[in-house]
Design a protein around this motif. Sequence first.
Motif, PDB file in Angstrom:
ATOM      1  N   HIS A 190       0.821  -1.202   0.000  1.00  0.00           N
ATOM      2  CA  HIS A 190       0.000   0.000   0.000  1.00  0.00           C
ATOM      3  C   HIS A 190       0.856   1.254   0.000  1.00  0.00           C
ATOM      4  CE1 HIS A 190       0.541  -0.685   4.436  1.00  0.00           C
ATOM      5  NE2 HIS A 190       0.848   0.592   4.366  1.00  0.00           N
ATOM      6  N   THR A 191       0.210   2.387  -0.229  1.00  0.00           N
ATOM      7  CA  THR A 191       0.867   3.687  -0.291  1.00  0.00           C
ATOM      8  C   THR A 191       0.104   4.664   0.605  1.00  0.00           C
ATOM      9  OG1 THR A 191      -0.503   4.532  -2.101  1.00  0.00           O
ATOM     10  CG2 THR A 191       1.428   3.200  -2.712  1.00  0.00           C
ATOM     11  N   PRO A 192       0.719   5.796   0.965  1.00  0.00           N
ATOM     12  CA  PRO A 192      -0.021   6.794   1.749  1.00  0.00           C
ATOM     13  C   PRO A 192      -1.247   7.331   1.017  1.00  0.00           C
ATOM     14  CG  PRO A 192       2.113   7.648   1.031  1.00  0.00           C
ATOM     15  CD  PRO A 192       2.120   6.187   0.759  1.00  0.00           C
ATOM     16  N   THR A 193      -1.211   7.316  -0.311  1.00  0.00           N
ATOM     17  CA  THR A 193      -2.384   7.744  -1.080  1.00  0.00           C
ATOM     18  C   THR A 193      -3.605   6.915  -0.718  1.00  0.00           C
ATOM     19  OG1 THR A 193      -1.011   8.480  -2.929  1.00  0.00           O
ATOM     20  CG2 THR A 193      -3.328   8.021  -3.395  1.00  0.00           C
ATOM     21  N   GLU A 194      -3.422   5.594  -0.614  1.00  0.00           N
ATOM     22  CA  GLU A 194      -4.536   4.703  -0.308  1.00  0.00           C
ATOM     23  C   GLU A 194      -4.899   4.734   1.174  1.00  0.00           C
ATOM     24  OE1 GLU A 194      -6.313   3.248  -2.437  1.00  0.00           O
ATOM     25  OE2 GLU A 194      -5.124   3.303  -4.265  1.00  0.00           O
ATOM     26  N   LEU A 195      -3.902   4.787   2.039  1.00  0.00           N
ATOM     27  CA  LEU A 195      -4.184   4.761   3.477  1.00  0.00           C
ATOM     28  C   LEU A 195      -4.929   6.004   3.942  1.00  0.00           C
ATOM     29  CD1 LEU A 195      -1.101   3.322   5.395  1.00  0.00           C
ATOM     30  CD2 LEU A 195      -3.291   2.250   4.931  1.00  0.00           C
ATOM     31  N   PHE A 196      -4.560   7.154   3.379  1.00  0.00           N
ATOM     32  CA  PHE A 196      -5.090   8.422   3.894  1.00  0.00           C
ATOM     33  C   PHE A 196      -5.969   9.147   2.873  1.00  0.00           C
ATOM     34  CE2 PHE A 196      -0.840   7.748   5.872  1.00  0.00           C
ATOM     35  CZ  PHE A 196      -1.295   7.392   7.124  1.00  0.00           C
ATOM     36  N   LYS A 197      -6.598   8.378   1.997  1.00  0.00           N
ATOM     37  CA  LYS A 197      -7.463   9.020   1.026  1.00  0.00           C
ATOM     38  C   LYS A 197      -8.758   9.483   1.704  1.00  0.00           C
ATOM     39  CE  LYS A 197     -10.003   5.105  -1.003  1.00  0.00           C
ATOM     40  NZ  LYS A 197     -10.158   4.261  -2.197  1.00  0.00           N
ATOM     41  N   PRO A 198      -9.332  10.592   1.229  1.00  0.00           N
ATOM     42  CA  PRO A 198      -8.852  11.439   0.139  1.00  0.00           C
ATOM     43  C   PRO A 198      -7.918  12.564   0.583  1.00  0.00           C
ATOM     44  CG  PRO A 198     -10.978  12.221   0.842  1.00  0.00           C
ATOM     45  CD  PRO A 198     -10.646  11.037   1.728  1.00  0.00           C
ATOM     46  N   TRP A 199      -7.572  12.595   1.870  1.00  0.00           N
ATOM     47  CA  TRP A 199      -6.909  13.778   2.437  1.00  0.00           C
ATOM     48  C   TRP A 199      -5.476  13.938   1.957  1.00  0.00           C
ATOM     49  CZ3 TRP A 199     -11.115  15.830   3.600  1.00  0.00           C
ATOM     50  CH2 TRP A 199     -12.155  15.090   4.154  1.00  0.00           C
ATOM     51  N   TYR A 200      -4.799  12.816   1.702  1.00  0.00           N
ATOM     52  CA  TYR A 200      -3.438  12.906   1.171  1.00  0.00           C
ATOM     53  C   TYR A 200      -3.453  13.505  -0.237  1.00  0.00           C
ATOM     54  CZ  TYR A 200       1.306  11.363  -0.054  1.00  0.00           C
ATOM     55  OH  TYR A 200       2.622  11.311  -0.449  1.00  0.00           O
ATOM     56  N   GLY A 201      -4.366  13.013  -1.070  1.00  0.00           N
ATOM     57  CA  GLY A 201      -4.484  13.554  -2.424  1.00  0.00           C
ATOM     58  C   GLY A 201      -4.916  15.006  -2.426  1.00  0.00           C
ATOM     59  N   LYS A 202      -5.786  15.373  -1.482  1.00  0.00           N
ATOM     60  CA  LYS A 202      -6.213  16.767  -1.384  1.00  0.00           C
ATOM     61  C   LYS A 202      -5.041  17.687  -1.034  1.00  0.00           C
ATOM     62  CE  LYS A 202     -11.104  16.159  -0.123  1.00  0.00           C
ATOM     63  NZ  LYS A 202     -11.678  17.222  -0.978  1.00  0.00           N
ATOM     64  N   ALA A 203      -4.116  17.206  -0.202  1.00  0.00           N
ATOM     65  CA  ALA A 203      -2.940  18.012   0.149  1.00  0.00           C
ATOM     66  C   ALA A 203      -2.080  18.273  -1.075  1.00  0.00           C
ATOM     67  CB  ALA A 203      -2.130  17.307   1.232  1.00  0.00           C
ATOM     68  N   ILE A 204      -1.865  17.250  -1.886  1.00  0.00           N
ATOM     69  CA  ILE A 204      -1.081  17.437  -3.108  1.00  0.00           C
ATOM     70  C   ILE A 204      -1.824  18.352  -4.073  1.00  0.00           C
ATOM     71  CG2 ILE A 204      -0.213  16.228  -5.148  1.00  0.00           C
ATOM     72  CD1 ILE A 204       0.601  13.952  -3.354  1.00  0.00           C
ATOM     73  N   ALA A 205      -3.140  18.189  -4.176  1.00  0.00           N
ATOM     74  CA  ALA A 205      -3.933  19.061  -5.044  1.00  0.00           C
ATOM     75  C   ALA A 205      -3.808  20.515  -4.604  1.00  0.00           C
ATOM     76  CB  ALA A 205      -5.395  18.618  -5.031  1.00  0.00           C
ATOM     77  N   GLN A 206      -3.868  20.757  -3.300  1.00  0.00           N
ATOM     78  CA  GLN A 206      -3.776  22.126  -2.793  1.00  0.00           C
ATOM     79  C   GLN A 206      -2.422  22.739  -3.106  1.00  0.00           C
ATOM     80  OE1 GLN A 206      -6.430  23.759  -1.488  1.00  0.00           O
ATOM     81  NE2 GLN A 206      -5.083  25.542  -1.742  1.00  0.00           N
ATOM     82  N   CYS A 207      -1.381  21.936  -3.023  1.00  0.00           N
ATOM     83  CA  CYS A 207      -0.042  22.416  -3.380  1.00  0.00           C
ATOM     84  C   CYS A 207       0.009  22.843  -4.842  1.00  0.00           C
ATOM     85  CB  CYS A 207       0.975  21.298  -3.111  1.00  0.00           C
ATOM     86  SG  CYS A 207       2.638  21.647  -3.712  1.00  0.00           S
ATOM     87  N   LEU A 208      -0.502  22.001  -5.725  1.00  0.00           N
ATOM     88  CA  LEU A 208      -0.455  22.310  -7.150  1.00  0.00           C
ATOM     89  C   LEU A 208      -1.336  23.504  -7.500  1.00  0.00           C
ATOM     90  CD1 LEU A 208      -0.607  18.691  -8.654  1.00  0.00           C
ATOM     91  CD2 LEU A 208       1.402  20.037  -8.037  1.00  0.00           C
ATOM     92  N   VAL A 209      -2.544  23.547  -6.967  1.00  0.00           N
ATOM     93  CA  VAL A 209      -3.460  24.648  -7.268  1.00  0.00           C
ATOM     94  C   VAL A 209      -2.885  25.975  -6.781  1.00  0.00           C
ATOM     95  CG1 VAL A 209      -5.719  25.625  -6.765  1.00  0.00           C
ATOM     96  CG2 VAL A 209      -5.518  23.204  -7.326  1.00  0.00           C
ATOM     97  N   SER A 210      -2.272  25.966  -5.619  1.00  0.00           N
ATOM     98  CA  SER A 210      -1.698  27.206  -5.087  1.00  0.00           C
ATOM     99  C   SER A 210      -0.648  27.767  -6.035  1.00  0.00           C
ATOM    100  CB  SER A 210      -1.085  26.954  -3.707  1.00  0.00           C
ATOM    101  OG  SER A 210      -2.064  26.523  -2.788  1.00  0.00           O
ATOM    102  N   GLU A 211       0.214  26.897  -6.550  1.00  0.00           N
ATOM    103  CA  GLU A 211       1.242  27.343  -7.495  1.00  0.00           C
ATOM    104  C   GLU A 211       0.616  27.817  -8.803  1.00  0.00           C
ATOM    105  OE1 GLU A 211       4.845  27.360  -7.362  1.00  0.00           O
ATOM    106  OE2 GLU A 211       4.342  27.408  -5.251  1.00  0.00           O
TER     107      GLU A 211
END
Length: 534
Positions: free
Chosen positions: A151-172
């Motif tokens: 497993h990966t952190p993406t699967e363990l902590f979904k959807p919050w892990y993916g949302k964190a990466i999304a927020q990083c990209l959107v901010s930039e």
Amino acid sequence: MRVYGTASISRSFSRTHHFSVSRFSTSALRLNLKRARTDQPADRWNFNRSSLVDTDDFDVLKYKLVNSNELQGGEKPPRSVKMLVRDFIEDSLYNPHYGYFPKQATIFDTVDTAFDFASLRNEVEFQEEVGIKYAAYGADGHSGPGKQLWHTPTELFKPWYGKAIAQCLVSEYLLKYFPYEDFVIYEIGAGNGTLAMDILNHIKEEYPDVYDRTRYQIIEISANLVSLQKRKLRSVHPCVKISHQSIFHWTMREPSPCFFLATEVIDNFAHDIVRYDLNTLEPRQGLVVINGRGDFDIVYTPVTDPLISSFLDLRQRLGHPIPVHKLLQRSPRLRRIYRTLPFVPNMSTEEFIPTRLLSLLRTLRTFFPRHRLLLTDFSSLPDAIPGVNAPVVQTRFRNTTVPCTTLLVQPGYFDIFFPTDFERLRDMYEDILSQPSPDPTGAARSSPDRHIPINLTSTPLSLGSNFFSSRLPSNRRRPVDGVTSASGLPIGERKSSVFTHAEFLQTYADLSKTTLRNGENPMLDFYKNVKFLF
């Protein structure tokens, strides 16, 4: 699968045992060849290499030199061949007929139900919940390797892990490009498609104007995962496009600004082995030799491979040390004395060098000239085999994850994954991006260049690039031709930085969503041996 804990993570979940002798791993190639010439029956058990075995009569020249691309059509692992170590690893992991990822690996998926973190008492209870979900995949049988589940952190902590990466990209994106440029995201090795789904859901819900300008491109080598990603993503997010190919075969040039995602991917990038002659300090490249019965050995020859040579030149330019003691490097006399000691090898210890990672960085420079890289993976690993920057080699057998002590294992049944020195990676990445942009001859464009108010050629304004400064700031790259600021002066992109797993999530994640009842937060506390480059 990946074990999690407060200290470090590897792809093992259950109790582990080490072994050095296995019917899946071979290394006494020369001993077996010698026995084959006698009337004695061949012993099919495989033994660790020994410097006491007479191997002078072994002739590696009779075997054909092959690479992983040539082996893709084969339905069985090759025999009577030799290949670079990276080709052996790539064939073992990615061969479409018997490779580990196409045929064995299963990515843990919480399906449609994520963990209810607020209802869990503490991290112990969280781990128990993970164990329950693993049990749903069923127990292994008792013959042969079991289900290769991780497993990966993406699967363990979904959807919050993916949302964190999304927020990083959107901010930039909002800071630099909106509304003049599309929001273009590339992801390699998207797995089950969970990260892409969580990112796009977050953008659609929180930033609908940005979502209307979003293009999401997945580059995936596994045919099975391509089919899964198409079923999972396309009906929900029509902006997704999936290409079934290796990133190392990519030929489309993306002229627009884009974000490039590589999450839990580069640990499975193939490495080469290099050792240094302790008499001359000349490097030697490792070749895996496979005899007619499928037994393995590694031999070392002078470096002739261009990619290995390029990596060694880059390392020397960056001043990264080689794995030979400084005193031995400085003194030929001391090396001669050292070599006279009993049982001292004539070469340095094995070093695994990230040649395929170098290929990725070159691909980014060539085909994605205006990209921003977000990369995350292991920075260290327990249970690695001997060597410098050595990988973990493991399989799952009878419901137990078994780490090996050798790289020479049966192709397809074992996961092989490496740690990454993120500080050295950052140095390599910035050096490659500082080089003149190559002209990808014959490369197709994914979309036509768009002329917008802030996307004018910088060439006529190049004289003004340093108008307000006598030098380029050390934390900025030199401007890419064609990129200007709103004031008309060329600008340089901010250089990448290295973050710990917790530092990145503390910046971009909504930590309240993964906090347990006692205040612990597994999304922060686990994966302490993971870092980000952004």
